[in-house]
Write a protein that holds these residues in place. Structure first.
Motif, short mmCIF file in Angstrom:
data_model
loop_
_atom_site.label_atom_id
_atom_site.label_comp_id
_atom_site.label_asym_id
_atom_site.label_seq_id
_atom_site.Cartn_x
_atom_site.Cartn_y
_atom_site.Cartn_z
N PRO A 1 0.65 -1.08 -0.16
CA PRO A 1 0.07 0.07 0.11
C PRO A 1 0.69 1.26 0.03
O PRO A 1 1.88 1.32 0.51
CB PRO A 1 -0.77 -0.16 1.27
CG PRO A 1 -0.04 -1.12 2.08
CD PRO A 1 0.78 -1.91 1.19
N ASP A 2 0.32 2.43 -0.78
CA ASP A 2 1.02 3.63 -0.74
C ASP A 2 0.94 4.26 0.63
O ASP A 2 -0.09 4.15 1.46
CB ASP A 2 0.43 4.36 -1.63
CG ASP A 2 0.55 3.98 -3.20
OD1 ASP A 2 1.79 3.15 -3.26
OD2 ASP A 2 0.04 4.08 -4.07
N ASP B 1 6.82 5.94 0.92
CA ASP B 1 7.44 7.21 0.25
C ASP B 1 9.05 7.46 0.69
O ASP B 1 9.99 7.60 -0.13
CB ASP B 1 6.75 8.50 0.22
CG ASP B 1 5.74 8.50 -0.72
OD1 ASP B 1 5.50 7.49 -1.60
OD2 ASP B 1 4.63 9.27 -0.58
N ALA B 2 8.81 7.41 2.28
CA ALA B 2 10.45 7.36 2.64
C ALA B 2 11.00 6.22 2.46
O ALA B 2 12.39 6.49 2.27
CB ALA B 2 10.14 7.47 4.30
N LEU B 3 10.59 4.95 2.47
CA LEU B 3 11.59 3.86 2.04
C LEU B 3 12.11 3.86 0.63
O LEU B 3 13.29 3.68 0.27
CB LEU B 3 10.67 2.84 2.17
CG LEU B 3 11.43 1.40 2.17
CD1 LEU B 3 12.60 1.39 3.09
CD2 LEU B 3 10.45 0.31 2.44
#
Length: 200
Positions: free
Chosen positions: A141-142, A147-149
């Motif tokens: 899932p977004d 995003d950080a990963l």
């Protein structure tokens, strides 16, 4: 030598009537200057060549000698030039790799092409692990964590490219094998990290 209280007979003769102490003072000043000034080199006669001029007067003053250095100083300077940039952490040097890789390296006899082949095989294996773990994360899932990963993964790979590289035009086989080993270690360590995240 006794000090003189007045002009000598020689200076009185030069001074003559009416010239007095002025000529004496001038004579003493010239004598003092002649004693203190270095002797000038005689000018060469017209028509002489540079080779006729004595070496002592033709050569410019020698530059001061550089400070003496020891062989230890020279060795330290050379060693500093030969050393690669320091690595930021241990992930570039150490990783848990397969026993098959160790066996391959042991059987290589230290021959560069054989060592490179062992490294290529291990790198392909570790890269497969990394890609599989990363694909699992991408399929998830977004969100902000994802995003950080993604940003963290991009930075990790940029650092790997920066520190695990070699220049084939300037570096030798040893540097090439070091860069390969560095890349294998970084890939294996990152695969371990991502697999740990996907197993939660």
């Amino acid at each position: 030598m006794q000090a003189s209280n007045g002009p000598s007979a020689f200076h009185r003769t030069l001074a003559g009537p009416g010239r007095g102490w002025a000529v004496l003072a001038l004579s003493l000043a010239l004598a003092l200057a002649a004693c203190q000034a270095p002797e000038a080199a005689p000018a060469p006669h017209a028509g002489t060549t540079a080779s006729a001029t004595p070496a002592a007067t033709a050569a410019p003053a020698a530059a001061p000698a550089p400070a003496a250095t020891t062989s230890a100083d020279a060795d330290a300077a050379t060693a500093d030039d030969d050393l690669p940039a320091p690595l930021p952490d241990d992930s570039y040097r150490n990783a848990t790799l397969r026993p098959e890789y160790s066996a391959c390296v042991g059987a290589s006899g230290g021959v560069t092409p054989a060592l490179q082949a062992c490294g290529d095989e291990e790198f392909a294996y570790q890269q497969g692990r990394l890609r599989a773990a990363f694909a699992t994360i991408v399929a998830g899932p977004d969100g902000k964590a994802k995003d950080a990963l993604m940003d963290e993964q991009a930075a990790y790979m940029d650092d790997t490219d920066r520190y695990c590289s070699w220049n084939p035009e300037e570096d030798g086989q040893g540097q090439m094998l070091d860069a390969q080993s560095c890349r294998i270690n970084r890939t294996a360590n990152r695969a371990d990290q991502l697999q740990a995240l996907t197993s939660k």
